[in-house]
Each structure stands twice: as structure tokens, then as C-alpha cells.
Design a protein around this motif. Structure first.
Motif: not given
Length: 447
Positions: A412-416, A429-433, A436-437
């Protein structure tokens, strides 16, 4: 002073299906492009994967959902994918893929129209009582050639993925049709304006459309000016207006400010990049069209050269340039332009095959319609046999599973740190959808 009339080539019929300079097809042949569009759309839509079919398509879908800085390339397809998100169809990747299927279906319809024009060039000289039923083998050959384009492996893969190459292929085939009409009649202003608009619109889209269309437009303009035609005086305005529209579209899909360098970045000279051997690409093209299709294409090309040398030579030159682009070894991921080069060559080769089919069928007398149907069936089946089992394999579920696993393992709240461009596209794509904001994308720093 009487207006000069430009005679139709020696293939026009007296009372058969007629056409004008741009090629308004009357009678049954006029129904061929809509029918082909519907058939190809059903074909591609039925093979669409449930989700992404390729990992490298994730970044393009993400560009369609957010104002990404890298979306200036292929902006037309990005805008179309963004509009496609309003369709009540599946999830986000499925809607983007459906837009790609629409573009490829449009390209197949344009390929059928091109094949029909090539077939019409081979009509015998007008004589007494030629009726439309005497030329029934022409639409059969054109439809067979277009369906062969739809079944070639590269075109089929473009139709069931979400790259911008499908839009580029449709744009190039539309320009080929306009150039076809202009080379037959230099005074056709409508075809000239269409070609000028497509050439201007191609600025900044990719590295294939510009080099293929700009020299053609310039050469035809000089030729028409020497013939005292008036359309070259207005063509630059169409070109500039389309270029301006492309600039506005590039700004609409990108958060970066407009710059001339960004618009011209897509126009890359062919000689800048290293190229692999041309022979494997030529073998791949012949393999996709099939042995029978390749033989028919050779016959059709030779026949068209004898009937219309300039037109056939230009089509052959377009095929050669497309193969050169397809053989280019570009650094980084393969751009959409290079991926659309081989399908463009296949489409023109199938148009030649349709002309060869008409040439052979016309020698069969009353059996020419039946012979054309049999040859067209073989022409369609040959590309389908090339990797046919792979066409219906829904491999697109794997990239989404890969994304789901990566999101599930991320704290959680991680920098990928994606690690690879493909994984970065998936996380974008996950961020745009909105998945996991709490995650943020970062760059790997070697730690």
C-alpha cells in the motif's frame, strides 16, 4: 474553346457499371465496400481478445484514457480510442481493441475498392452490347482480393489489437485510392484535394505516411501544373489546413505544448536507420498472400503494366517502399508505422492478384464467373492457412493477469519501479483506469 475530355482506359464498358474520376461506382460494384466493411468488422470483432492481446498495447490504451506526453504519435487513433470508451462494450481494453477492428475493417473496404479499380482497367474495348452481367467476375475478384487482405496474418493481428498501425493503414490506402484516380486523370480536383488533405494530416503521425505521400503529391502537382490544371493552386491550402488540424489533434491528446519539431519528428528519412535484408521480408509477404495469390499478383502486375504502365509502376514502387520500411531496423519498440508497412504491401499485392484473377477468368468464356469464384476462394484460403490456428487464440488474457498479480503484490502507498517499458505501460493503464490509486510510478535508480 471546348473543354478537353479524358477518355476512359481501354477497359470501360458501354452500358456496364460506370465510374467517374474519383470512381463513383454505380450498380452492384458500389455495394462492395460497405459489404466488405461489415464482413471484416464481424471477422475482427469475433476474434477480439477479452482484454489486451499484447503487452505493448497497454501504453497506447493508457494514452487514450489520459493526456499523456507521449501521445502525439498516432494521435488520430488515440482520439478514436478515447471516443470508443463511450461504447457500452466490455472493459477499457476491449473498447480500444474494437476501435482498431473498425480501422482495419475500413482498410479492407478500401482495399476492395482499389482491387475493383484495378480489375476495371482490364475491361476489353467498348463494343456492341456489353452488359453489366458480362463483368460479374470483376466484383468477385475484388471481394476475394479484399478478403485475402483481411486474412493475412499481419492485417489480422492489427485488427485484433489496439495499435495505431490500423489507423495508419486505413489512411495510406485512402491516399493510394486518391493517387490512383489522379494518375488516371490529372484534372480531377476532388481526388487531388483528398490526397493533399491526407498528406497534410499524415505530418507527425508516423514515419511511413509522410515519405510515401508527400513526394507523390509534389510530383502530381508539378505534372498537373504543366498540364495547366488548376487544382495545384488550391492543394497547398488543403495541405496546410489538414496539417493544422493534425497539430490541434496532437495538442488535444498530449499535455506537452505544440512545437514544430514535434510535428516533424515523425517524418524520418528512410536512410537514417539500418535495414536488414529485404529478401526475408519479401518471402514473408509472399508467404502471407500464398503461392496462388503471389502467382496471380505477378500475372496481374504484368497485365496492368501493359494496360497502364504509369499506374502499375507507381503501385509497384509503393510495394517496394513499403517493404523497405518493413525491413528497417529501428531502435527501441517497433513503431506503428513499420508495423503497417507490410499490410500496405499485402493490400496492393492482393489488388494485383485480383487483376490477375480477372485476366485468367476472362479467358474462360461463359465460365468466367464460376472460374473467378473458384480462384477467389483459393485466394482467400491461402492467407488463412498461414498461422490460421493462431488467429483465434485469445492470448490477451495473459497481460491482464500479469497486471493483476503485480497490483496484488504491490504494498500500500508504494512507489512502483516497472523495470521494463512493457510493465510501465501496464502500470500506466492501471493508473488510467483508477486501479490502485495509492501507487505511484517511479524510475529505477539501480538500488
Amino acid at each position: 474553346m471546348t473543354r478537353q475530355t479524358h477518355a476512359e482506359p481501354a477497359g470501360s464498358a458501354g452500358s456496364g457499371a460506370s465510374r467517374d474520376g474519383m470512381g463513383t461506382l454505380r450498380g452492384f460494384p458500389a455495394q462492395i465496400p460497405p459489404v466488405l466493411f461489415g464482413v471484416a468488422l464481424v471477422l475482427f470483432a469475433s476474434a477480439m481478445p477479452l482484454g489486451l492481446s499484447r503487452i505493448d498495447g497497454a501504453a497506447q490504451v493508457a494514452d487514450a484514457l489520459e493526456l499523456g506526453t507521449g501521445a502525439s504519435r498516432g494521435f488520430f487513433a488515440v482520439l478514436a480510442m478515447r471516443l470508443g470508451q463511450y461504447l457500452p462494450l466490455g472493459d477499457t481494453p476491449t473498447r480500444a481493441t474494437f476501435v482498431s477492428a473498425v480501422f482495419c475493417a475500413l482498410a479492407v473496404a478500401l482495399a476492395g475498392r482499389l482491387a475493383l479499380r484495378a480489375c476495371m482497367l482490364l475491361r476489353p474495348p467498348a463494343n456492341a452490347r456489353q452488359e453489366e452481367r458480362h463483368f460479374a467476375h470483376e466484383p468477385i475478384a475484388a471481394m476475394g482480393a479484399a478478403l485475402a487482405v483481411a486474412f493475412t496474418l499481419t492485417t489480422f493481428e492489427l485488427g485484433v489489437t489496439a495499435p495505431t498501425a490500423a489507423a495508419t493503414l486505413a489512411l495510406l490506402l485512402g491516399a493510394v485510392l486518391a493517387g490512383f484516380a489522379l494518375l488516371r486523370d490529372y484534372a480531377r480536383a476532388d481526388a487531388a484535394y483528398v490526397l493533399a488533405a491526407l498528406a497534410g494530416f499524415s505530418a507527425g503521425v508516423d514515419s511511413v505516411a509522410g515519405p510515401l505521400l508527400w513526394p507523390l503529391l509534389l510530383g502530381l502537382s508539378i505534372w498537373a501544373l504543366r498540364k495547366r490544371a488548376r487544382w495545384p493552386l488550391m492543394a497547398p491550402l488543403c495541405f496546410g489546413a489538414a496539417w493544422g488540424a493534425s497539430a490541434l489533434a496532437a495538442v488535444a491528446v498530449s499535455s506537452s505544448p505544440l512545437s514544430l519539431g514535434e510535428l516533424l519528428a515523425g517524418i524520418q528519412p528512410l536512410g537514417v536507420h539500418s535495414r536488414g535484408p529485404l529478401w526475408p521480408v519479401l518471402v514473408e509477404l509472399a508467404d502471407e498472400v500464398g503461392v496462388i495469390g503471389s502467382l496471380l499478383a505477378v500475372i496481374g502486375a504484368l497485365t496492368l503494366v501493359a494496360r497502364s504502365t504509369l499506374l502499375a509502376s507507381w503501385l509497384v514502387l509503393t510495394v517496394v517502399l513499403s517493404l523497405l520500411f518493413a525491413a528497417s531496423s529501428l531502435p527501441g519498440p517497433v513503431p506503428a508505422s513499420t508495423r503497417s508497412a507490410l499490410p500496405l504491401a499485402a493490400a496492393i499485392l492482393c489488388a494485383f492478384a485480383g487483376a490477375g484473377l480477372v485476366h485468367i477468368a476472362s479467358r474462360l468464356g461463359r465460365a468466367r464467373a464460376a472460374g473467378a469464384f473458384a480462384l477467389a476462394a483459393i485466394l482467400v484460403a491461402s492467407p488463412a492457412l498461414d498461422g490460421g490456428a493462431r488467429r483465434w487464440a485469445h492470448r490477451g488474457i495473459f497481460p491482464m493477469h500479469l497486471l493483476d498479480r503485480a497490483l496484488a503484490r504491490a504494498p500500500i502507498r508504494h512507489v512502483v519501479c516497472p523495470g521494463t517499458p512493457e510493465m510501465e505501460g501496464l502500470f500506466r493503464l492501471a493508473k488510467a483506469q483508477g486501479l490502485r490509486p495509492d501507487l505511484d510510478l517511479g524510475r529505477c535508480d539501480g538500488r
